[in-house]
Structure formats: C-alpha cells, structure tokens
Design a protein around this motif. Structure first.
Motif, short mmCIF file in Angstrom:
data_model
loop_
_atom_site.label_atom_id
_atom_site.label_comp_id
_atom_site.label_asym_id
_atom_site.label_seq_id
_atom_site.Cartn_x
_atom_site.Cartn_y
_atom_site.Cartn_z
N GLY A 281 14.88 6.64 1.36
CA GLY A 281 15.80 5.72 0.68
C GLY A 281 15.28 4.29 0.64
O GLY A 281 15.55 3.56 -0.31
N VAL A 282 14.56 3.89 1.67
CA VAL A 282 14.09 2.49 1.68
C VAL A 282 12.72 2.33 1.02
O VAL A 282 12.20 1.23 0.93
CB VAL A 282 14.08 1.90 3.11
CG1 VAL A 282 15.47 1.87 3.69
CG2 VAL A 282 13.12 2.65 4.03
N THR A 283 12.15 3.45 0.56
CA THR A 283 10.89 3.31 -0.20
C THR A 283 11.23 3.11 -1.68
O THR A 283 12.41 3.02 -2.05
CB THR A 283 10.01 4.58 -0.08
OG1 THR A 283 10.67 5.64 -0.78
CG2 THR A 283 9.77 4.98 1.36
N THR B 179 0.84 -1.20 0.00
CA THR B 179 0.00 0.00 0.00
C THR B 179 0.88 1.25 0.00
O THR B 179 0.63 2.19 -0.76
CB THR B 179 -0.90 0.01 1.25
OG1 THR B 179 -1.48 -1.29 1.36
CG2 THR B 179 -1.99 1.04 1.17
N LEU B 180 1.93 1.22 0.85
CA LEU B 180 2.84 2.38 0.92
C LEU B 180 3.51 2.59 -0.44
O LEU B 180 3.58 3.72 -0.95
CB LEU B 180 3.89 2.16 2.00
CG LEU B 180 4.91 3.28 2.12
CD1 LEU B 180 4.28 4.50 2.77
CD2 LEU B 180 6.13 2.85 2.92
N ASN B 181 3.97 1.47 -1.04
CA ASN B 181 4.63 1.58 -2.35
C ASN B 181 3.68 2.18 -3.39
O ASN B 181 4.09 3.02 -4.20
CB ASN B 181 5.11 0.21 -2.83
CG ASN B 181 6.35 -0.23 -2.06
OD1 ASN B 181 7.03 0.59 -1.46
ND2 ASN B 181 6.62 -1.52 -2.06
N ALA B 182 2.42 1.74 -3.34
CA ALA B 182 1.45 2.28 -4.30
C ALA B 182 1.26 3.77 -4.04
O ALA B 182 1.20 4.58 -4.98
CB ALA B 182 0.12 1.53 -4.17
N GLY B 183 1.18 4.15 -2.77
CA GLY B 183 1.02 5.56 -2.40
C GLY B 183 2.22 6.37 -2.84
O GLY B 183 2.09 7.47 -3.36
N ILE B 184 3.43 5.80 -2.67
CA ILE B 184 4.65 6.50 -3.06
C ILE B 184 4.68 6.68 -4.57
O ILE B 184 5.05 7.73 -5.09
CB ILE B 184 5.89 5.71 -2.58
CG1 ILE B 184 6.01 5.78 -1.05
CG2 ILE B 184 7.18 6.19 -3.25
CD1 ILE B 184 6.55 7.07 -0.49
#
Ligand SMILES: Cc1cc2nc3c(=O)[nH]c(=O)nc-3n(C[C@H](O)[C@H](O)[C@H](O)COP(=O)(O)OP(=O)(O)OC[C@H]3O[C@@H](n4cnc5c(N)ncnc54)[C@H](O)[C@@H]3O)c2cc1C
Length: 715
Positions: free
Chosen positions: A156-158, A124-129
């Motif tokens: 950096g870790v995203t 979800t975070l990756n999609a948001g990013i």
C-alpha cells in the motif's frame, strides 16, 4: 477543530480493532471453535445458503481488511461449509477484496507520508515496482514467508497500481486458497493448522512463486547476451576502455579510468573540452560577464554616480570570450590528459563491433582498437526546427554565435529556455534590439511561474521584447528584409530581424558513428539503464548523449558511474544517483534550483510546505543595489527536511550550494538556522529563510506557558 478525513478513517479502524479484541471475537476464529460448531454451521448453511454465503463473504472481507488473525481458519471453514468449488470462489474474491481494502487504507493513511518522507530514497524501489512490481507481488503471494497482511500494508505504501495489486493478488493467492479450502472439506480430520500444507505442496508453491520472476530475469539475461550473437569477442583486448567524445562527460570518464590505472583511449574529433569549453558554458558566461559590466554602467546612478558610459567594440568583446576559452583550454588539453595517463586520439571514432572502435585520425591514419568496454560521450547539438523558409537565412545557434564580430542590430532569439534567455539578455545589454519569441505561455517554463514573471519583468525593463504564446510559422526574405512570421492568438505577427538565433533545444548526437549498424537502442538519446549501460552491457553512455539532464556537472557525475561500472562490471557496479541535481540559469536575476519546485510538487501530488524569504529585505542585497528576488524552500509538512529550493536573485547559483549540500546529506532547515553565516553576505538569506520556517513552526502552546513563567518570575 475539524478532523482530516484520514484521521476519521484511522479512528474508525482503531475502534473496530479495539472492539474485535475487547469482545475477544478471535475466539470464534480458532480451529477448535470452528470444529466444535461445524455441525451447527453446516445446518445453518443448508437452511439459508445465500445468506450464509453473503455473511461469510462479508466476514472474510472484514477479517482480511482489518488484518486481524483468523483468515486461515475461515478458509478451512469455507471448505467445510461450501465445498471446494464455492468455497474457493467465495474465499478468492473475499480475500482479494479484503486485501485490496487493507492496501488502499495503508496507501491513504501512510502512502503520501512515506513517499514524501522517503520518496527520493525510495526512487530505486519505486522504479523496481514500476518495472517488476507485479512479479514481486506474485512471488510474495505464493511463497509463504511473509504474512499476507504485511504484504497488503507494505504494498500500500509503494507506488504499485491498485488494479495490478488486485489481479496479481487474486491470481497469486489462488493456489494457496485451493489447498486450504480443499483441506477444509475434511475439517474433522485436521488437528492443527501447521500440518495442512505438506512439504511437497509447500515446495510446489515456492517453485510456482519464483518461477515467473526467475523466467523474467533469465529472459533479460538471455536478451542482453543475445545482442552479441553476431560477433565473436576478441581473445585479448588492446584497451580496458575507449571513450568516444572529449567533452565534459568523456574527459571525466577518461580521467577516472586513468586514475584507477586502466588503459584508456579518449577519441575526440573536434576540440577537447567539447561544448562546455568551446561553445557552451565558458563562452556564454564570459560574454554574460562583459554584458553585466555594461548593465552596471547603465545603472550608474543607482550606485551614486552622476552617469557613466562605456566605449566598446562588439568584436573586441567577442575576442575576450576567445581569450577566456584559451585561458581555460589547458585544463582540457591533450598534454594534460596525456600526462594523466590517458591515450588521447585526435580523430573520429566509429564503433564497428561491441569490442572494436575504429579511429580515423586527423592525419588520415586508420586504426581499430579492441576494448573490453566503450563509453559513448558524443554530446548533443542545437536543434533547428524545420520552419518553412528557415533555410533561406543563415541562422545562428549556440555553436556558431561565438563567431560573430559584428553586432546584429535587430536580433530575434527563438526559444525561451535557459540558453535562449541567457543570450537574449546578453545581446540586449550589448546593444542589439532583441525580440525573444517563445511558444509557451512563459519563458523558463520549467521554473515556478513567479520566477518567469521576475525574469520577464527584468527583460522588458532592459528593453527586450518578450513575446510569449508566439508560434514561429515561417521565415520570409522580401527585398533583402528578413522577417520571422509568428502567430499569436490566431493572428500573424511579423518580426523583422538582421539575425535569427535559434535556441529551442539540443538533440543528442546519435548518427554517423556506428550506433545504428550495431543496434544500440536509441530514442531521443542513447537508451541506458540505471548503471548507464546500453542494450550492449559493455557499452555505456554518459552526458548529453544519454540525458536526461544537459549540464556539465551532470555529465561529469554520470561519467564517474560510466567509468567505474565499465571497468568493474560484472564484479561490482553502481546505480547512478540523481537524487540531488542542481542547476542555474545565468540571467539577471540569476535563477538556481535544486530538487522540487512548487509546480512539480503539485503535479506529482507530493505534500509540501513553502517558505519564502524576499531578498529585498537582505542588508547585503540592499547595500549592493540588488535587493530583488527570493529564496523559496519546499519542506516536508511539519518537518524541516528540504524537498527543493528555488533562488532568484544575485549570485543565486552560488547561494544554492548550501542547499545542495544539505539535501545530499540530509541536513534540515534547523541546522542551517543554527549555523553562523557571515554578516553581511548574500548567503545570510539561507539562514533567514530557515528563520521564517522556524517562526511558522514555533510551538505556540509551549510559548504561552513560557510567557506565564516569565510573568511569574517578574512577580
Ligand atoms: C550556450 C550554452 C550554455 C551552456 N551553459 C551551461 C552552464 O552554464 N552550465 C552547465 O552545466 N551546462 C551548460 N551547458 C550545457 C553543457 O555545455 C553540456 O551539458 C555539456 O557540455 C555536455 O557535455 P558532453 O560531454 O555530454 O557533450 P559535449 O561537450 O558536446 O562533448 C561531446 C564531444 O564528442 C565529440 N564527438 C562526437 N562524436 C564523435 C565521434 N564519433 N568521434 C570522436 N568524437 C566525437 C564532439 O566533438 C564533442 O567534443 C551549456 C550549453 C550551451 C550550448
């Protein structure tokens, strides 16, 4: 021992940080120190302006890249030494470069680990990013709530792109840089770091920071409301929910809506049960079972018989398929669903406004229902490619093949996916001479290459002609003889046939029920967001019509989200969870998968370890004369956390269930190994693969000590 490059970087960074603190270099970066040496520094800068600028730039990059304290003081010093213009220029580029180096170091050292360790949970975070990463970063840069070095390392870790990080950081840090460099031009007057930014300036920075994100969110809200502009919502509604389509997705949606006491109408124009019951999973599995029996008869000697024959009529076998459908039909019947509280309408639905569905009942009656929400569950249909001449023959598809009562002697199956492969093997076992034609270099292309090899070898052993890298060019009918002409490595291959079964994919049903007129966004499927909402927030879609998966269990899974979200939005809604999706292809050897396979892990650069257990070693498989295939598990390097499993072999689909549960609930291979599995079962393979993994990770150093301990005990 050779050190990984990452360890070298870590050592260098740790060394530099140790040096910084051991030599107490921070003492030069305090406000008092800069102020006391201001006159000397200014004199040096006046004498050697270029050298001063270059050294200052380098120092600033080092401080920010190493994430050591001192950047604020250096920014003030930049104002004092170089003035507002040059100071801002130097700090703006140095701070962005330093931040980007810290970002890259964090990514290199930890990014892969974080993504592989938590990748599925970070989806979800990756999609948001991916969607809004730049906006979030901009806000974070301007709102001084999170320290800058934390932002650098965390980003950096995203999955945020480096270039986006660079330019958004430069832009986002610019106002703050200006404020601090400007303050630095009056360095002598500054008594402490805390008073530099006045509440007014701080407020402006916060406003500036949240403004773009706020604008974007408001625009999205406005756009989602704008789609309704042409219509006036009714004052009251006949229904809470109208569901279009009574297949797997529609039935489950209606079931859930009724269970939570909503007033729901389910409209089905053809047969309840949809594809799965009538032309998909159920008939195919019923026919596969009959064909499997015949394959066992063929293999009689393997089971210790002298020989065996089966007397059968193809038409009767196909009638059995219909009997199986009839037996299961009551599960999906009008009576059952009416009893569950669903209003079942047998007719064709058409969306006429965001809150109105017109139903043309089979008896000719037309009614329009007003409804708060709509779920589109209209399914998909077989795709027949426009190959020249294909319309000159009657092609079979997964919709029509069940009507056959005469076995085709020569059958061409176009397509090497799951449906084509299942039907190719089934018809071959029922006695057709089958040629399977696939354009790609192998059949079952989504699976790992050894899966395709295993299945292809079995197909060929059973007499199927598997033609890969064959592109269907045209269909010819000459003097009644039907031929598929394909090209392979530049030359033409002619394949005569009696029947042509096309199984090259399924396309979503998007036309003829109001989507275009209304303006519901579609591509290859109905476009939905994570909550299964279309661009009309009260209209949802689930199942094959929405994709991206085309399975009964994913249709049912989505249906839960569509029903609950449709009934409770805007109070509460849930994002569909696609982290653990299993599937199986019911060829022999059966192929089942959950999560990543090796192919995908490599493509996506996800670090992984592979552990394989060969089923040829398994007692039960040997006893059953089914000693072939494997269980392949992908895990996080050095950990027992499962990233994905592929099983090829007898009852692979059932064996997979243990891994689906394990992945869903974060159970690793150690726990599977510690679980008693009944002897002798095929399921033991799951424990044995865990055992293989454990052996490969045995603590060798500790075992050497234990060996010494035993030797000591022996005296
Ligand atoms: C040969 C074959 C084998 C398969 N095997 C498997 C398997 O083993 N396992 C598995 O998980 N999946 C399998 N599938 C896939 C599975 O069948 C589908 O993914 C599933 O049926 C999709 O369900 P759905 O509700 O989205 O669509 P559907 O089942 O297609 O239902 C859509 C329904 O909507 C109705 N409809 C459409 N438009 C309207 C309208 N305007 N008004 C009213 N009604 C309308 C249609 O008549 C249809 O009944 C197989 C598919 C095929 C073809």
């Amino acid at each position: 021992m050779r050190l990984d490059k990452r360890w070298w970087l870590l050592l260098v960074l740790a060394g530099l940080l140790a040096l910084f603190f051991a030599l107490d270099l921070g003492r030069f970066l305090s406000l008092a120190a800069v102020k006391s040496s201001q006159a000397d520094l200014q004199a040096w800068r006046a004498a050697q302006p270029l050298l001063a600028a270059v050294l200052f730039f380098g120092g600033y990059v080092a401080v920010t890249a190493l994430s050591v304290p001192g950047a604020v003081v250096m920014t003030l010093a930049a104002g004092a030494l170089f003035g507002l213009g040059w100071g801002t220029l130097i700090v703006s580029f140095a701070s962005t470069l330093g931040a980007t180096l810290a970002f890259l170091a964090a990514r290199w050292l930890l990014g892969g680990w974080v993504q592989s360790r938590f990748g599925d949970r970070l989806a979800t975070l990756n999609a948001g990013i991916a969607k809004d990463g730049g906006y979030y970063l901009f806000t974070l840069r301007l709102v001084p709530a999170v320290p800058f070095f934390v932002i650098n390392l965390a980003m950096g870790v995203t999955t945020l792109r480096t270039w986006t990080f660079y330019w958004v950081s430069q832009l986002g840090m610019l106002p703050g840089t200006l404020v601090y460099v400007n303050a630095g031009t009056q360095l002598a007057r500054i008594e402490s770091l805390s008073g530099i930014v006045s509440p007014g300036v701080l407020g402006s920075l916060v406003l500036l920071g949240v403004f773009p994100l706020l604008t974007r969110k408001l625009t999205e809200m406005f756009q989602s409301r704008k789609v309704y502009a042409r219509w006036k919502p009714p004052k009251t509604f006949d229904r809470n929910l109208v569901v279009i389509g009574g297949g797997s997705a529609g039935l489950v949606t209606a079931y859930i809506a009724a269970a939570i006491k909503a007033k729901v109408t389910l409209v089905e124009k053809h047969k309840l049960g949809g594809d799965c019951l009538n032309t998909g999973c159920v008939p195919s599995k019923a026919l596969i079972r009959s064909a499997k029996f015949l394959s066992h008869v063929q293999r009689a000697q393997e089971f210790g018989m002298r020989g065996a024959t089966a007397d059968f009529d193809f038409g009767e076998v196909m009638e059995r398929v219909q009997r199986v459908i009839k037996t299961i039909e009551p599960h999906d019947s009008v009576e059952r669903y009416t009893g569950l509280g669903v209003d079942v309408a047998q007719g064709t639905a058409r969306i006429v406004s965001p809150w109105q569905v017109e139903i043309t009942h089979h008896d000719g009656r037309v009614e329009v229902l007003t409804t708060r929400a709509i779920v589109i569950a209209a399914g998909a249909r077989p795709f027949v490619p426009p190959i020249p001449g294909i319309d000159t023959v009657e092609v079979l598809t997964s919709d029509t093949v069940w009507q056959l009562r005469q076995r085709p002697e020569r059958l061409v199956v176009l397509g090497g996916g799951p449906i084509g492969s299942e039907l190719a093997q089934t018809f071959a076992r029922l006695g057709s001479r089958v040629t399977q034609v696939e354009m790609a270099p192998r059949i079952l292309l989504r699976e790992d290459p050894e899966v395709s090899e295993l299945v292809t070898a079995r197909f060929r052993a059973e007499g199927i002609s598997v033609l890969v890298e064959h592109k269907a060019e045209r269909v010819e009918v000459i003097a009644g003889e039907k031929t598929l002409v394909a090209t392979h490595q530049g030359r033409e291959v002619r394949i005569p046939f009696d029947a042509l079964l096309v199984a090259v994919g399924r396309v979503a049903n998007l036309k003829g029920y109001g989507l275009e007129e209304l303006g519901v966004s579609t591509g290859r499927t109905v476009e939905v967001n994570g909550y299964l909402q279309t661009n009309f927030p009260n209209i949802y879609a689930a199942g094959d019509v929405a994709g991206p998966y085309q399975f009964t269990h994913t249709a049912a899974h989505q249906a839960w989200y569509a029903a609950v979200n449709a009934l409770f939005d805007p109070f509460k809604k849930f994002r569909a969870d696609y982290r653990v999706i299993p599937w199986a292809t019911f060829v022999e050897p059966e192929v089942a998968r959950v999560g990543l396979n090796e192919l995908e892990a490599k493509e996506r650069g996800i670090p992984h370890e592979v552990t394989v257990y060969g089923l040829d070693d398994l007692d039960r498989a040997i006893a059953d004369s089914e000693a072939h295939g494997f269980v392949k598990v992908l895990t996080v390097p050095g950990k027992d956390r499962i990233l994905g499993v592929t099983i090829a072999g007898e009852h692979a689909g059932d064996l997979l269930a243990e891994y689906v549960l394990a992945m869903k609930h974060g159970i690793g291979l150690n726990k599977i190994l510690g679980t008693i599995h009944t002897y002798p079962t095929l399921a033991e393979a799951n424990k044995f693969v865990a055992g293989n993994w454990k052996r490969a990770h045995a603590p060798q150093a500790l075992l050497a000590w234990v060996e010494r301990f035993h030797a000591w005990r022996r005296g």
